[in-house]
Design a protein around this motif. Sequence first.
Motif, mmCIF file in Angstrom:
data_model
loop_
_atom_site.group_PDB
_atom_site.id
_atom_site.type_symbol
_atom_site.label_atom_id
_atom_site.label_comp_id
_atom_site.label_asym_id
_atom_site.label_seq_id
_atom_site.Cartn_x
_atom_site.Cartn_y
_atom_site.Cartn_z
ATOM 1 N N TYR A 89 -13.771 20.397 -43.676
ATOM 2 C CA TYR A 89 -13.043 20.375 -44.948
ATOM 3 C C TYR A 89 -13.973 20.179 -46.143
ATOM 4 N N SER A 90 -15.061 19.472 -45.973
ATOM 5 C CA SER A 90 -16.047 19.358 -47.054
ATOM 6 C C SER A 90 -16.635 20.720 -47.372
ATOM 7 N N TYR A 93 -14.109 22.938 -49.287
ATOM 8 C CA TYR A 93 -13.906 22.666 -50.711
ATOM 9 C C TYR A 93 -15.198 22.703 -51.524
ATOM 10 N N THR A 112 -16.577 17.811 -57.863
ATOM 11 C CA THR A 112 -15.461 18.394 -57.135
ATOM 12 C C THR A 112 -14.364 17.342 -57.021
ATOM 13 N N ILE A 113 -13.154 17.714 -57.434
ATOM 14 C CA ILE A 113 -12.049 16.745 -57.411
ATOM 15 C C ILE A 113 -10.800 17.321 -56.738
ATOM 16 N N ASN A 114 -10.978 18.376 -55.954
ATOM 17 C CA ASN A 114 -9.827 18.927 -55.245
ATOM 18 C C ASN A 114 -10.002 18.741 -53.742
ATOM 19 N N GLY A 115 -8.930 19.032 -52.996
ATOM 20 C CA GLY A 115 -8.982 18.871 -51.548
ATOM 21 C C GLY A 115 -9.214 17.423 -51.166
ATOM 22 N N TYR A 117 -11.712 15.682 -51.719
ATOM 23 C CA TYR A 117 -12.411 14.967 -52.786
ATOM 24 C C TYR A 117 -11.440 14.340 -53.786
ATOM 25 N N LYS A 118 -10.192 14.681 -53.689
ATOM 26 C CA LYS A 118 -9.170 14.047 -54.504
ATOM 27 C C LYS A 118 -8.887 12.635 -53.979
ATOM 28 N N TYR A 119 -9.125 12.412 -52.672
ATOM 29 C CA TYR A 119 -8.767 11.151 -52.020
ATOM 30 C C TYR A 119 -9.962 10.323 -51.553
#
Length: 167
Positions: A89-90, A93, A112-115, A117-119
Amino acid sequence: MRFFRYIALIVFYLDLPVPIYWLILHPFTNFWRRNIRAAFWFAGLFSWTAGAIFITVFRHRLLAENISSPLAAIVAIPLIAADFILLFYSDKYLGHEKLVGHAELSGKSELTINGLYKYIRHPRYTGMISAMIGASILAHTAFAWIVFAIWLVCVQFSIFLEEREMH
């Protein structure tokens, strides 16, 4: 149970060199930007060669003859699997080039702040830490835990350098 010893060795081989790789690249970003391809070749070859030599020389101290119980494998395997899942997943994204540091060296890095990386702030490092804990459980030696502790300090320092660059 020898199978699990090999799993631990594979994890050590894949993850032990990672902080060395980043400690070669991050402190010398300006130097490496002049020759990006050489940076990846040098850092990669040096890190994984050093890791392979370390594992070969210390494999008998790193690994016990047998894991202590089947419970160790039941705990360790999901921790190791988490590394591969978080890596997948890294990569999804970030992309492969950004995952290996091309963005830092090309000067085109962005947060990066999606996927995931949002959490999770550092899902890639989180996965590696998880796998190294799993490998240390499978290795079943005090030496493996000492190596893990030193490795973790190096990872934390790598994260510090990376975050400093991002600011």
